[in-house]
Scaffold this active site. Structure first.
Site, PDB file in Angstrom:
ATOM      1  N   GLN A 268       0.807  -1.216   0.000  1.00 16.05           N
ATOM      2  CA  GLN A 268       0.000   0.000   0.000  1.00 16.05           C
ATOM      3  C   GLN A 268       0.840   1.265   0.000  1.00 16.05           C
ATOM      4  OE1 GLN A 268      -1.685  -1.099   3.927  1.00 16.05           O
ATOM      5  NE2 GLN A 268      -1.277   1.010   4.548  1.00 16.05           N
ATOM      6  N   CYS A 274      -5.191   0.426   3.717  1.00 17.23           N
ATOM      7  CA  CYS A 274      -5.300  -0.997   4.028  1.00 17.23           C
ATOM      8  C   CYS A 274      -6.713  -1.514   3.828  1.00 17.23           C
ATOM      9  CB  CYS A 274      -4.833  -1.263   5.455  1.00 17.23           C
ATOM     10  SG  CYS A 274      -5.740  -0.333   6.711  1.00 17.23           S
ATOM     11  N   HIS A 410      -6.183  -1.399  11.637  1.00 16.51           N
ATOM     12  CA  HIS A 410      -5.558  -1.934  10.425  1.00 16.51           C
ATOM     13  C   HIS A 410      -6.428  -3.036   9.836  1.00 16.51           C
ATOM     14  CE1 HIS A 410      -2.460  -2.629   7.550  1.00 16.51           C
ATOM     15  NE2 HIS A 410      -2.056  -3.784   8.040  1.00 16.51           N
TER      16      HIS A 410
END
Length: 463
Positions: A268, A274, A410
């Protein structure tokens, strides 16, 4: 890991994890609102005081005045938040203080982790005061505990000792800096991170190894801003229907990588995207299982065209599924390549290669998640990324209060599960490139809701 680094880490840890009793002193719990008796505070407060006095000669050590505290209990451990007044003795010894110093009172805030009757000091913040224990200031921000370790002074010459390792780091990860001053600053950050990584290592109950990674020259604040996703904590996305449960028990192990349902690990970059990688990974698997073709799909399309989420500033999988459905599908990576920053939406419905019909939320029961994964495909999940900045390999199992399920930041992809040396794990595809972790993968303890892995599991539906 290099023996020199291991030795230096252990030396820096000794004054922090060493535990021995100190002489008993009068204890005061001056406000019942803190809900702790003086007996409950005795062990963690003694430990905090000993760490404060570590290395001091007799006659120069502070003694405890008033103390109060709060505690958060989880599993076999407790996290104590203490406020205490310490009485510093008069100093007339020219070898200790340059000028005579009168007796003074210091107010300290301590965070002490206790597990299996052993202690670890996570925070020490002290300043001279008038002797009154003031209002408690830090409620429940677990992410603030370990960062405060960065304020501790580095051991003497520690940055110098770290210089050869830092040079190897720069070569390995092709790092260059704009000026000598920036390079020196990054060396200091690197040295602090080495201490921090070893403290995280000491708190891990799995087989994970922490140390030098490609993120070792970033402060924690930089790492969070560049690679994580604060919007996941809000969970304010669209509501999804619950998936139909799988009645069959989960097989003992499963791995979709071995069955052709998972694309190569992607990167990324310095962008909090993410959420897009987690969702495209799930859709890639769903399309493969239902249509027989594995395609690498475009995350950039979501950054540019999902107007509900915030591109590199974060997003939610639930919103991304809705965007894919409303747009009319996803283009492939080859047709709509990843740039790592938001740009004008360039989606073409005629170029879309896959579509989805719906999305579903999965059970929070990890056995049911495993059964669903084995039968239905890889799953989009979100986790607390505690320790991942320095994760190298092995099964991570952080102490729960430090990897709280309430601080999800995340999004990743569950691709399988199994056991290593009788330790159950989830196999997790990350989006930080194949030069991080185990060739781009993270292995997390399975069965205890570690780091909130079970709190936001979802999948697209492809008919």
């Amino acid at each position: 890991m290099a023996p020199l680094l291991q030795l230096l880490w252990l030396l820096t840890l000794l004054p922090i994890v060493a535990l021995s009793p100190v002489s008993a002193k009068p204890w005061v719990d001056d406000e019942q609102a803190w809900n702790l008796s003086s007996q409950e505070l005795l062990a963690p407060a003694r430990f905090a005081l000993e760490m404060y006095n570590y290395g001091r000669a007799a006659g120069t050590r502070a003694v405890l005045g008033a103390v109060r505290g709060r505690v958060l209990r989880a599993g076999r451990g407790s996290l104590f938040s203490l406020e205490a007044t310490l009485e510093e003795p008069t100093c007339n010894d020219p070898q200790v203080c340059l000028l005579p110093e009168p007796k003074k009172t210091v107010l300290c805030s301590f965070e002490v982790l206790e597990e299996l009757k052993e202690h670890l000091l996570l925070r020490r913040d002290c300043s001279p005061v008038n002797g009154k224990v003031t209002e408690y200031r830090n409620e429940t921000s677990f992410h603030s505990f370990l960062p405060l370790l960065d304020k501790d002074p580095l051991p003497q010459d520690f940055s110098v000792k770290m210089a050869p390792l830092f040079k190897d780091f720069m070569t390995t990860y092709n790092r260059t800096y704009e000026s000598r001053e920036e390079a020196q600053w990054r060396l200091t950050v690197f040295a602090r991170n080495m201490i921090r990584a070893q403290k995280i290592q000491a708190l891990d109950r799995g087989t994970a190894q922490y140390g030098i990674t490609k993120f070792s020259d970033l402060t924690e604040e930089e790492f969070h801003a560049l690679y994580l996703n604060p919007l996941l904590q809000k969970e304010a996305g669209g509501k999804m229907s619950l998936a139909k449960p799988i009645n069959d028990p989960a097989p003992p192990e499963w791995d979709w990588r071995k069955k052709g349902a998972v694309t190569e690990v992607k990167d990324q970059g310095m962008c909090g995207s993410c959420w897009a990688f987690s969702v495209t990974g799930n859709v890639e698997g769903q399309w493969f299982l239902n249509r027989g073709t594995l395609l690498s799909l475009s995350e950039q399309e979501l950054l540019d065209c999902d107007k509900v989420d915030k591109a590199c500033m974060g997003g939610l999988p639930s919103n991304a599924y809705t965007a894919i459905k409303n747009l009319g599908g996803l283009e492939t990576e080859d047709d709509y390549g990843y740039q790592g920053h938001v740009q004008t939406c360039n989606f073409s419905a005629q170029m879309a290669k896959v579509y989805i019909n719906d999305s579903v939320e999965l059970s929070r029961n990890e056995n049911k998640i495993a059964a669903w994964l084995a039968q239905k495909g890889p799953i989009s999940v979100a986790i607390n990324a505690f320790g991942m900045q320095f994760y190298r390999h092995g099964i991570a199992h952080p102490f729960r209060p430090l990897c709280s399920p309430w601080f999800i930041d995340h999004a990743v992809l569950l691709v399988g599960y199994g056991n290593r040396s009788n330790i159950p794990y989830w196999a997790i595809k990350n989006s930080w490139g194949s030069d991080w972790g185990e060739e781009g993968y993270y292995y997390l303890y399975r069965g205890s809701g570690a780091c909130g892995v079970n709190t936001m599991a979802s999948s697209a539906v492809v008919n």
